[in-house]
Design a protein around this motif. Structure first.
Motif, PDB file in Angstrom:
ATOM      1  N   LYS A   1       0.932  -1.126   0.019  1.00 18.54           N
ATOM      2  CA  LYS A   1      -0.097  -0.117   0.037  1.00 18.54           C
ATOM      3  C   LYS A   1       0.901   1.239  -0.073  1.00 18.54           C
ATOM      4  CE  LYS A   1      -1.048  -0.324   4.910  1.00 18.54           C
ATOM      5  NZ  LYS A   1      -1.793  -0.664   6.124  1.00 18.54           N
ATOM      6  N   ASP A   2       0.288   2.450  -0.300  1.00 13.24           N
ATOM      7  CA  ASP A   2       1.087   3.747  -0.141  1.00 13.24           C
ATOM      8  C   ASP A   2       1.847   4.060   1.040  1.00 13.24           C
ATOM      9  OD1 ASP A   2      -0.036   4.259  -2.461  1.00 13.24           O
ATOM     10  OD2 ASP A   2      -1.592   5.514  -1.593  1.00 13.24           O
ATOM     11  N   LYS A   3       3.058   4.529   0.739  1.00 14.22           N
ATOM     12  CA  LYS A   3       3.993   4.973   1.782  1.00 14.22           C
ATOM     13  C   LYS A   3       4.450   4.049   3.018  1.00 14.22           C
ATOM     14  CE  LYS A   3       5.307   9.253   3.996  1.00 14.22           C
ATOM     15  NZ  LYS A   3       5.049  10.281   4.719  1.00 14.22           N
ATOM     16  N   GLN A   4       4.958   2.699   2.374  1.00 16.19           N
ATOM     17  CA  GLN A   4       5.219   1.689   3.284  1.00 16.19           C
ATOM     18  C   GLN A   4       6.755   1.822   3.643  1.00 16.19           C
ATOM     19  OE1 GLN A   4       2.866  -0.662   4.845  1.00 16.19           O
ATOM     20  NE2 GLN A   4       2.204   1.583   4.219  1.00 16.19           N
ATOM     21  N   ASP A   5       7.362   2.033   4.799  1.00 19.31           N
ATOM     22  CA  ASP A   5       8.678   2.374   5.322  1.00 19.31           C
ATOM     23  C   ASP A   5       9.443   1.140   5.297  1.00 19.31           C
ATOM     24  OD1 ASP A   5      11.003   3.816   5.675  1.00 19.31           O
ATOM     25  OD2 ASP A   5      10.010   4.938   7.172  1.00 19.31           O
ATOM     26  N   SER A   6      10.714   1.209   4.771  1.00 18.11           N
ATOM     27  CA  SER A   6      11.488   0.115   5.114  1.00 18.11           C
ATOM     28  C   SER A   6      13.038   0.493   4.623  1.00 18.11           C
ATOM     29  CB  SER A   6      11.201  -1.334   4.471  1.00 18.11           C
ATOM     30  OG  SER A   6      12.175  -2.114   4.679  1.00 18.11           O
ATOM     31  N   GLY A   7      13.935  -0.213   4.589  1.00 15.82           N
ATOM     32  CA  GLY A   7      15.301   0.026   4.183  1.00 15.82           C
ATOM     33  C   GLY A   7      16.126  -0.990   3.900  1.00 15.82           C
ATOM     34  N   VAL A   8      17.234  -0.907   3.088  1.00 13.11           N
ATOM     35  CA  VAL A   8      18.244  -1.832   2.942  1.00 13.11           C
ATOM     36  C   VAL A   8      19.313  -1.296   3.797  1.00 13.11           C
ATOM     37  CG1 VAL A   8      19.709  -3.077   1.299  1.00 13.11           C
ATOM     38  CG2 VAL A   8      17.426  -2.202   0.752  1.00 13.11           C
TER      39      VAL A   8
ATOM     40  N   TYR B   1      16.238  -3.111  -6.903  1.00 18.08           N
ATOM     41  CA  TYR B   1      17.308  -2.383  -6.486  1.00 18.08           C
ATOM     42  C   TYR B   1      18.809  -2.941  -7.164  1.00 18.08           C
ATOM     43  CZ  TYR B   1      15.121   0.750  -3.241  1.00 18.08           C
ATOM     44  OH  TYR B   1      14.227   1.542  -2.565  1.00 18.08           O
ATOM     45  N   GLU B   2      19.855  -2.325  -7.586  1.00 21.02           N
ATOM     46  CA  GLU B   2      21.075  -2.780  -7.471  1.00 21.02           C
ATOM     47  C   GLU B   2      21.865  -1.877  -6.935  1.00 21.02           C
ATOM     48  OE1 GLU B   2      24.163  -3.586 -10.886  1.00 21.02           O
ATOM     49  OE2 GLU B   2      22.243  -4.134 -11.284  1.00 21.02           O
ATOM     50  N   ILE B   3      22.676  -2.448  -5.673  1.00 18.85           N
ATOM     51  CA  ILE B   3      23.332  -1.432  -5.067  1.00 18.85           C
ATOM     52  C   ILE B   3      24.849  -1.928  -5.120  1.00 18.85           C
ATOM     53  CG2 ILE B   3      23.698  -0.660  -2.726  1.00 18.85           C
ATOM     54  CD1 ILE B   3      20.771  -1.400  -2.104  1.00 18.85           C
ATOM     55  N   LYS B   4      25.751  -1.305  -5.165  1.00 14.16           N
ATOM     56  CA  LYS B   4      27.162  -1.687  -5.457  1.00 14.16           C
ATOM     57  C   LYS B   4      27.923  -0.766  -4.499  1.00 14.16           C
ATOM     58  CE  LYS B   4      31.135  -1.513  -8.743  1.00 14.16           C
ATOM     59  NZ  LYS B   4      31.667  -1.292 -10.190  1.00 14.16           N
ATOM     60  N   CYS B   5      28.601  -1.472  -3.518  1.00 13.78           N
ATOM     61  CA  CYS B   5      29.296  -0.818  -2.521  1.00 13.78           C
ATOM     62  C   CYS B   5      30.927  -1.299  -2.835  1.00 13.78           C
ATOM     63  CB  CYS B   5      29.059  -1.262  -1.166  1.00 13.78           C
ATOM     64  SG  CYS B   5      27.718  -0.718  -0.591  1.00 13.78           S
TER      65      CYS B   5
ATOM     66  N   THR C   1      25.525   1.020  13.813  1.00  8.50           N
ATOM     67  CA  THR C   1      26.393   1.626  12.941  1.00  8.50           C
ATOM     68  C   THR C   1      25.968   0.889  11.552  1.00  8.50           C
ATOM     69  OG1 THR C   1      28.313   1.773  14.257  1.00  8.50           O
ATOM     70  CG2 THR C   1      28.589   1.776  12.185  1.00  8.50           C
ATOM     71  N   ARG C   2      25.541   1.886  10.642  1.00  7.12           N
ATOM     72  CA  ARG C   2      25.175   1.312   9.329  1.00  7.12           C
ATOM     73  C   ARG C   2      25.031   2.330   8.151  1.00  7.12           C
ATOM     74  NH1 ARG C   2      21.102   2.840  12.586  1.00  7.12           N
ATOM     75  NH2 ARG C   2      19.259   4.154  11.634  1.00  7.12           N
ATOM     76  N   TYR C   3      24.699   1.895   7.030  1.00  2.00           N
ATOM     77  CA  TYR C   3      24.123   2.913   5.774  1.00  2.00           C
ATOM     78  C   TYR C   3      22.859   2.293   5.566  1.00  2.00           C
ATOM     79  CZ  TYR C   3      28.908   4.231   5.991  1.00  2.00           C
ATOM     80  OH  TYR C   3      30.466   4.540   6.261  1.00  2.00           O
ATOM     81  N   GLU C   4      21.896   3.162   5.030  1.00  2.00           N
ATOM     82  CA  GLU C   4      20.823   2.712   4.648  1.00  2.00           C
ATOM     83  C   GLU C   4      20.260   3.349   3.259  1.00  2.00           C
ATOM     84  OE1 GLU C   4      16.054   3.301   5.916  1.00  2.00           O
ATOM     85  OE2 GLU C   4      17.582   3.957   7.260  1.00  2.00           O
ATOM     86  N   VAL C   5      19.809   2.345   2.419  1.00  2.00           N
ATOM     87  CA  VAL C   5      19.264   2.669   1.199  1.00  2.00           C
ATOM     88  C   VAL C   5      17.892   2.689   1.557  1.00  2.00           C
ATOM     89  CG1 VAL C   5      18.878   2.363  -1.291  1.00  2.00           C
ATOM     90  CG2 VAL C   5      21.153   2.251  -0.132  1.00  2.00           C
TER      91      VAL C   5
ATOM     92  N   GLY D   1      21.240  -5.728   5.731  1.00  2.00           N
ATOM     93  CA  GLY D   1      19.814  -6.156   6.291  1.00  2.00           C
ATOM     94  C   GLY D   1      18.656  -5.465   5.676  1.00  2.00           C
ATOM     95  N   LEU D   2      17.528  -5.950   6.241  1.00  2.00           N
ATOM     96  CA  LEU D   2      16.119  -5.328   5.835  1.00  2.00           C
ATOM     97  C   LEU D   2      15.562  -4.685   6.829  1.00  2.00           C
ATOM     98  CD1 LEU D   2      14.911  -8.428   3.539  1.00  2.00           C
ATOM     99  CD2 LEU D   2      16.324  -6.289   2.840  1.00  2.00           C
ATOM    100  N   GLN D   3      15.082  -3.694   6.944  1.00  2.00           N
ATOM    101  CA  GLN D   3      14.614  -2.610   7.903  1.00  2.00           C
ATOM    102  C   GLN D   3      13.100  -2.895   7.995  1.00  2.00           C
ATOM    103  OE1 GLN D   3      14.224   1.335   7.422  1.00  2.00           O
ATOM    104  NE2 GLN D   3      14.838   1.925   9.452  1.00  2.00           N
TER     105      GLN D   3
END
Length: 192
Positions: free
Chosen positions: A80-87, A141-145, A101-105, A173-175
């Protein structure tokens, strides 16, 4: 003749399946259960029908091992609309609701889509929003670190970059942040 057509179609199918395996990538999610993952701080994650389901709540889902330089690919859809999470990227294990300690997309279907938290970055908000698909459709998503650099592709296009990642390694991680969404096809390729 019909038998020959069947064999050709079957071979083509096998080739497409092996191409889909993507050379050098390892599946982080087996499509059946959360083996290889750790639910942290009361996260409401489960596995069903080939997807990881987030059903609200806080906490997070942590990979079984730490990574330094990598390409991470995964699909997400919001229910549904505006569902919050992060990688979470290069995350520590300790912390409250989320790793200390983390970075989050950002993985919220809103103007915050693909924003990078924890490091200075450049992001094309308009482009990211235009690429965002409707609720219940899969987005990728494709995330390159790599070293201090991070590049985020959303639905095939670069939408955010950073050159300020100082933590050299950590967990994926998945938030859980109250959202109702699903994840699938989570795979990683480690870089030298």
């Amino acid at each position: 003749m019909l038998g020959r057509s069947f064999v050709c179609c079957f071979c083509a199918l096998l080739l497409s399946v092996s191409a889909a395996a993507e050379e050098g990538f390892t599946d982080l999610f087996n499509g059946e259960n959360l083996d290889g993952w750790h639910v942290m701080n009361g996260g409401k994650f489960s596995a069903a029908d080939g997807v990881i389901v987030l059903d609200g709540g806080r906490g997070w889902l942590r990979s079984g091992q730490q990574y330094a330089n990598f390409v991470l690919k995964l699909d997400v859809r919001w229910m549904k609309d505006k569902q919050d999470s992060g990688v979470f990227l290069r995350a520590s294990e300790e912390g409250g609701n989320w790793p200390k300690t983390r970075y989050e997309v950002q993985a919220e279907n809103s103007p915050r889509i693909a924003k990078i938290f924890g490091a200075s970055h450049k992001r094309d908000e308009e482009k990211a929003l235009n690429l965002l698909k409707a609720n219940e459709e899969w987005n990728s998503y494709e995330i390159k670190c790599d070293g201090t650099a991070c590049e985020v592709k959303f639905n095939g296009e670069v939408v955010a970059t950073s050159d300020a990642f100082k933590n050299p390694r950590g967990y994926i991680g998945l938030q859980g942040e109250g959202g109702q969404l699903q994840w699938r096809n989570i795979r990683i390729k480690e870089l030298p």
